[in-house]
Enzyme design. Sequence first.
Site, mmCIF file in Angstrom:
data_model
loop_
_atom_site.group_PDB
_atom_site.id
_atom_site.type_symbol
_atom_site.label_atom_id
_atom_site.label_comp_id
_atom_site.label_asym_id
_atom_site.label_seq_id
_atom_site.Cartn_x
_atom_site.Cartn_y
_atom_site.Cartn_z
ATOM 1 N N ASP A 61 31.828 -97.814 -11.856
ATOM 2 C CA ASP A 61 32.373 -99.033 -12.461
ATOM 3 C C ASP A 61 31.551 -99.457 -13.683
ATOM 4 O O ASP A 61 30.372 -99.148 -13.788
ATOM 5 C CB ASP A 61 32.384 -100.152 -11.412
ATOM 6 C CG ASP A 61 33.309 -101.296 -11.808
ATOM 7 O OD1 ASP A 61 34.193 -101.088 -12.664
ATOM 8 O OD2 ASP A 61 33.143 -102.404 -11.258
ATOM 9 N N GLY B 204 34.436 -100.467 -18.942
ATOM 10 C CA GLY B 204 35.027 -101.459 -19.855
ATOM 11 C C GLY B 204 33.949 -102.365 -20.433
ATOM 12 O O GLY B 204 33.937 -102.639 -21.641
ATOM 13 N N ASN C 264 44.607 -99.575 -9.980
ATOM 14 C CA ASN C 264 44.392 -99.417 -11.427
ATOM 15 C C ASN C 264 45.689 -99.178 -12.220
ATOM 16 O O ASN C 264 45.709 -99.324 -13.437
ATOM 17 C CB ASN C 264 43.390 -98.285 -11.725
ATOM 18 C CG ASN C 264 41.953 -98.628 -11.365
ATOM 19 O OD1 ASN C 264 41.168 -97.760 -10.996
ATOM 20 N ND2 ASN C 264 41.586 -99.902 -11.465
ATOM 21 N N TRP C 265 46.786 -98.847 -11.516
ATOM 22 C CA TRP C 265 48.068 -98.653 -12.225
ATOM 23 C C TRP C 265 48.562 -99.938 -12.878
ATOM 24 O O TRP C 265 49.433 -99.891 -13.736
ATOM 25 C CB TRP C 265 49.143 -98.121 -11.264
ATOM 26 C CG TRP C 265 48.911 -96.711 -10.805
ATOM 27 C CD1 TRP C 265 48.577 -96.312 -9.543
ATOM 28 C CD2 TRP C 265 49.005 -95.505 -11.578
ATOM 29 N NE1 TRP C 265 48.438 -94.944 -9.490
ATOM 30 C CE2 TRP C 265 48.704 -94.421 -10.718
ATOM 31 C CE3 TRP C 265 49.313 -95.234 -12.918
ATOM 32 C CZ2 TRP C 265 48.701 -93.097 -11.153
ATOM 33 C CZ3 TRP C 265 49.303 -93.902 -13.343
ATOM 34 C CH2 TRP C 265 49.000 -92.861 -12.472
ATOM 35 N N SER D 287 36.254 -102.534 -3.254
ATOM 36 C CA SER D 287 37.472 -102.274 -4.042
ATOM 37 C C SER D 287 38.351 -101.160 -3.447
ATOM 38 O O SER D 287 38.810 -100.270 -4.160
ATOM 39 C CB SER D 287 37.116 -101.963 -5.498
ATOM 40 O OG SER D 287 36.414 -103.044 -6.078
HETATM 41 C C1 IPE Z 1 37.076 -99.659 -8.732
HETATM 42 O O1 IPE Z 1 36.785 -100.335 -9.890
HETATM 43 C C2 IPE Z 1 37.937 -98.464 -9.032
HETATM 44 C C3 IPE Z 1 37.283 -97.372 -9.734
HETATM 45 C C4 IPE Z 1 36.007 -97.310 -10.043
HETATM 46 C C5 IPE Z 1 38.136 -96.275 -10.077
HETATM 47 P P1 IPE Z 1 37.672 -101.556 -10.391
HETATM 48 O O2 IPE Z 1 37.045 -102.016 -11.655
HETATM 49 O O3 IPE Z 1 39.099 -101.191 -10.443
HETATM 50 O O4 IPE Z 1 37.467 -102.622 -9.225
HETATM 51 P P2 IPE Z 1 37.546 -104.198 -9.266
HETATM 52 O O5 IPE Z 1 38.828 -104.554 -9.972
HETATM 53 O O6 IPE Z 1 36.352 -104.684 -10.031
HETATM 54 O O7 IPE Z 1 37.498 -104.616 -7.850
HETATM 55 C C1 IPE Z 2 35.622 -98.154 -14.034
HETATM 56 O O1 IPE Z 2 35.335 -98.935 -15.129
HETATM 57 C C2 IPE Z 2 36.615 -97.062 -14.335
HETATM 58 C C3 IPE Z 2 37.957 -97.286 -13.771
HETATM 59 C C4 IPE Z 2 38.284 -98.253 -12.981
HETATM 60 C C5 IPE Z 2 38.973 -96.344 -14.150
HETATM 61 P P1 IPE Z 2 36.176 -100.245 -15.462
HETATM 62 O O2 IPE Z 2 37.269 -99.865 -16.420
HETATM 63 O O3 IPE Z 2 36.640 -100.912 -14.226
HETATM 64 O O4 IPE Z 2 35.071 -101.121 -16.209
HETATM 65 P P2 IPE Z 2 34.855 -102.686 -16.104
HETATM 66 O O5 IPE Z 2 34.729 -103.010 -14.657
HETATM 67 O O6 IPE Z 2 36.048 -103.329 -16.734
HETATM 68 O O7 IPE Z 2 33.595 -102.917 -16.863
HETATM 69 MG MG MG Z 3 35.774 -102.337 -13.082
#
Ligand code: IPE
Ligand code: IPE
Ligand code: MG
Length: 251
Positions: free
Chosen positions: A30, A33, A78-79, A206
């Site tokens: 995680d 982003g 995530n979709w 998650s």
């Molecule tokens: C968990 O991260 C899913 C993956 C790392 C693929 P998310 O960023 O989707 O989880 P939340 O939304 O913070 O719970």
């Molecule tokens: C984890 O990083 C990767 C996926 C869930 C695909 P994030 O995209 O959730 O990154 P943050 O949590 O927004 O920083």
């Molecule tokens: Mg995340």
Amino acid sequence: MNIHWFGRRLRQQIMVEPAKVPRHVAVIMDGNGRWARNRGLPRVKGHEAGAESVRAVVQACREAGVEYLTLYAFSVENWIRPRDEIRGLMTLLRLFLNKHEDELHKNKIRLRVVGRLGDLPTGIQKELKRVIKETSDYGNGTVTLALSYGGRSEIVDAVRILADKARKGELNPEDIDEEMISSHLYAPDIPDPDLMIRTSGEMRISNFLLWQISYAEIYVTDVLWPDFREEDFNNALKEFARRHRRFGNVE
Ligand code: IPE
Ligand code: IPE
Ligand code: MG
């Protein structure tokens, strides 16, 4: 994985007794982003940078003697992300497979996937199936990608199979036990994770491997996934080696 081969290196590098190395590590990757936002970049650049961390952690597992590594790459939830981000992630997945296929062969590492694979673009499904098949005999470790994965959907999918067997008279509901449920999950041959790592500081699961993590040790680090490297992974292993697992028993 070949325990004696890496044993010496392990002691030199991270000083964890081989007996205290987790057999299976699961990682919630995680923070991609946030990493991108901190640099004023689009989110997909964070995902791109995260691919290098995957390479580093696979390598760290080989060196430490971790047999199974499961990486949460894309959740069923995530979709709901913006379409552009999803498209970017799928493109990266394809590129990642192309780029790292040779390394899997070179290092004799098996690729597996867990999740609702049918949700993925068909081209990626085909590529994944091909690489899984071509690496299936390797014995130097298993890397499992969780794609369109949800712990609850995995349990739902297992329950559907069991219910169907019961309806056909192939199964007596009284015979359903924990082992039977485990054996109907996506990867029944893979042992439960011993250590679950989450990067970027969030103290939550998650929807990852809900059934399998009953007794996993949880390690959360503030390091964002694209910054996570071998040293960070080894810190998690050191912390794991210090934990005292009781499995419900007394000291
Ligand atoms: C968990 O991260 C899913 C993956 C790392 C693929 P998310 O960023 O989707 O989880 P939340 O939304 O913070 O719970
Ligand atoms: C984890 O990083 C990767 C996926 C869930 C695909 P994030 O995209 O959730 O990154 P943050 O949590 O927004 O920083
Ligand atoms: Mg995340």
